[in-house]
Design a protein around this motif. Structure first.
Motif, PDB file in Angstrom:
ATOM      1  N   LEU A 199       0.831  -1.204   0.000  1.00 50.13           N
ATOM      2  CA  LEU A 199       0.000   0.000   0.000  1.00 50.13           C
ATOM      3  C   LEU A 199       0.867   1.256   0.000  1.00 50.13           C
ATOM      4  O   LEU A 199       0.598   2.218  -0.727  1.00 50.13           O
ATOM      5  CB  LEU A 199      -0.917   0.003   1.218  1.00 50.13           C
ATOM      6  N   ASP A 200       1.921   1.255   0.823  1.00 47.24           N
ATOM      7  CA  ASP A 200       2.819   2.410   0.875  1.00 47.24           C
ATOM      8  C   ASP A 200       3.473   2.667  -0.474  1.00 47.24           C
ATOM      9  O   ASP A 200       3.558   3.806  -0.938  1.00 47.24           O
ATOM     10  CB  ASP A 200       3.926   2.159   1.919  1.00 47.24           C
ATOM     11  N   ARG A 201       3.959   1.592  -1.093  1.00 41.55           N
ATOM     12  CA  ARG A 201       4.627   1.738  -2.385  1.00 41.55           C
ATOM     13  C   ARG A 201       3.665   2.272  -3.445  1.00 41.55           C
ATOM     14  O   ARG A 201       3.997   3.180  -4.229  1.00 41.55           O
ATOM     15  CB  ARG A 201       5.211   0.385  -2.810  1.00 41.55           C
ATOM     16  N   ASP A 202       2.436   1.733  -3.458  1.00 35.66           N
ATOM     17  CA  ASP A 202       1.453   2.191  -4.442  1.00 35.66           C
ATOM     18  C   ASP A 202       1.069   3.650  -4.222  1.00 35.66           C
ATOM     19  O   ASP A 202       0.918   4.413  -5.176  1.00 35.66           O
ATOM     20  CB  ASP A 202       0.206   1.307  -4.386  1.00 35.66           C
ATOM     21  N   ALA A 203       0.895   4.041  -2.954  1.00 39.84           N
ATOM     22  CA  ALA A 203       0.544   5.430  -2.662  1.00 39.84           C
ATOM     23  C   ALA A 203       1.673   6.368  -3.072  1.00 39.84           C
ATOM     24  O   ALA A 203       1.439   7.450  -3.627  1.00 39.84           O
ATOM     25  CB  ALA A 203       0.245   5.595  -1.173  1.00 39.84           C
ATOM     26  N   GLU A 206       1.704   6.792  -6.786  1.00 41.45           N
ATOM     27  CA  GLU A 206       0.684   7.739  -7.232  1.00 41.45           C
ATOM     28  C   GLU A 206       1.158   9.173  -7.039  1.00 41.45           C
ATOM     29  O   GLU A 206       0.869  10.061  -7.840  1.00 41.45           O
ATOM     30  CB  GLU A 206      -0.619   7.519  -6.453  1.00 41.45           C
ATOM     31  N   GLU A 207       1.898   9.412  -5.958  1.00 42.07           N
ATOM     32  CA  GLU A 207       2.368  10.761  -5.643  1.00 42.07           C
ATOM     33  C   GLU A 207       3.550  11.174  -6.507  1.00 42.07           C
ATOM     34  O   GLU A 207       3.617  12.311  -6.993  1.00 42.07           O
ATOM     35  CB  GLU A 207       2.776  10.814  -4.167  1.00 42.07           C
ATOM     36  N   LEU A 208       4.486  10.254  -6.733  1.00 36.22           N
ATOM     37  CA  LEU A 208       5.749  10.598  -7.385  1.00 36.22           C
ATOM     38  C   LEU A 208       5.895  10.018  -8.783  1.00 36.22           C
ATOM     39  O   LEU A 208       6.829  10.386  -9.502  1.00 36.22           O
ATOM     40  CB  LEU A 208       6.926  10.085  -6.538  1.00 36.22           C
ATOM     41  N   GLY A 209       4.990   9.123  -9.163  1.00 34.26           N
ATOM     42  CA  GLY A 209       5.251   8.334 -10.347  1.00 34.26           C
ATOM     43  C   GLY A 209       6.142   7.162  -9.947  1.00 34.26           C
ATOM     44  O   GLY A 209       6.431   6.951  -8.775  1.00 34.26           O
ATOM     45  N   MET A 210       6.604   6.381 -10.905  1.00 37.11           N
ATOM     46  CA  MET A 210       7.484   5.257 -10.611  1.00 37.11           C
ATOM     47  C   MET A 210       8.810   5.487 -11.316  1.00 37.11           C
ATOM     48  O   MET A 210       9.075   4.952 -12.396  1.00 37.11           O
ATOM     49  CB  MET A 210       6.841   3.941 -11.060  1.00 37.11           C
TER      50      MET A 210
END
Length: 300
Positions: A199-203, A206-210
């Motif tokens: 969940l942390d990684r996905d959030a 969403e905030e920074l892109g990948m």
């Protein structure tokens, strides 16, 4: 554009009830469910983004309500709201992540959508949608497909704080602290920690892109993993950075505890590249403060 089976609740805003239908939905993750009633902070958007959103809205005036209906339908299927990417793909919105960002920011600002910034997957109909009778119906059945279930909220809260405790030593170059954080965890604790890190990684994505990982930075952080996990984690990161393998594919065959370390390293690298060492630690401080504000203090 997608076709929905049934997103709209018959009637007007009265159909949404006093709380707008924003109740903890059975089967949703504990933190996602509780976040539905937390204070909403609209996403900031630039003047250029506002103008582009207004132009888009004039061209596609049906999209706000269709987006609301999509979030209701998505939640009924998955037990939580869509991410920004999932909403954009489901609605057929082409363009970059930035384009999807200002569309969603505009819909949030106009009250068509709302979310809870501290918690991923909480997009849902806002006040304007509720006036049109589109909301989250009370008691809507939702399958428990999310990795963190309401059935054990205490374990979820423990996992979210343990995730912060694991990221801190990775950011602070403290190998002993990394090992101490995961030492002696049960299988269930590992699974809850793994789920929260996802969940942390996905959030964060969403905030920074990948962003692509810088190999030197990734190697430096991975070297802090416990000796029994370091080789597996380093191999994953090199496959991602050098071979272009997706992170999900690269960790698929790892033992749960090694997946925990691989995810923690990935998150730490993203934070360091985005904010630097001090800014990354401040990001974790802010996350902890949000957990407390939302009624999830550190377990004693």
């Amino acid at each position: 554009m997608v076709e929905l089976e049934s997103g709209r609740v018959a009637g007007t805003a009265a159909a949404c009830g006093a709380s707008g239908g924003l109740r903890a939905v059975p089967g949703a993750p504990a933190l996602v469910a509780s976040a539905l009633l937390a204070p909403v902070r609209p996403r900031a958007v630039t003047t250029v983004g506002r103008a582009a959103y207004r132009k888009w809205l004039r061209q596609y005036p049906d999209q706000p309500l269709r987006a609301d209906e999509f979030t209701v339908d998505f939640r009924s299927r998955h037990g939580h709201g869509p991410s920004l990417r999932q909403l954009g793909e489901g609605m057929g919105w082409t363009g970059s992540r930035e384009v999807r960002s200002w569309i969603v920011a505009g819909l949030v600002r106009d009250g068509w959508l709302t979310n809870t910034g501290a918690t991923p997957w909480t997009l849902r109909p806002g006040s304007s949608a509720q006036e049109e009778g589109v909301c989250l119906p009370a008691g809507v059945p939702t399958p428990a497909r999310s990795p963190v279930a309401v059935a054990d909220p205490g374990a979820t809260v423990e996992a979210m704080w343990r995730a912060l405790d694991l990221l801190r030593p990775y950011l602070g170059r403290d190998r002993a602290g990394v090992a101490a954080t995961v030492r002696g965890l049960s299988g269930d604790q590992e699974q809850h920690l793994l789920a929260w890190l996802v969940l942390d990684r996905d959030a964060l994505a969403e905030e920074l892109g990948m962003p692509a990982m810088e190999l030197a930075q990734a190697d430096a952080v991975a070297s802090l993993a416990p000796a029994e996990a370091e080789l597996a984690v380093t191999t994953v990161l090199r496959r991602v950075t050098r071979e272009g393998v997706s992170f999900v594919e690269a960790v698929a065959d790892l033992a749960p505890v090694n997946r925990v370390h691989a995810l923690a390293v990935r998150i730490a690298v993203m934070l360091l590249e985005a904010y630097g060492s001090e800014g990354a630690q401040a990001h974790l401080d802010a996350a902890g403060a949000r957990y407390v504000r939302h009624g999830h203090p550190r377990p004693e």
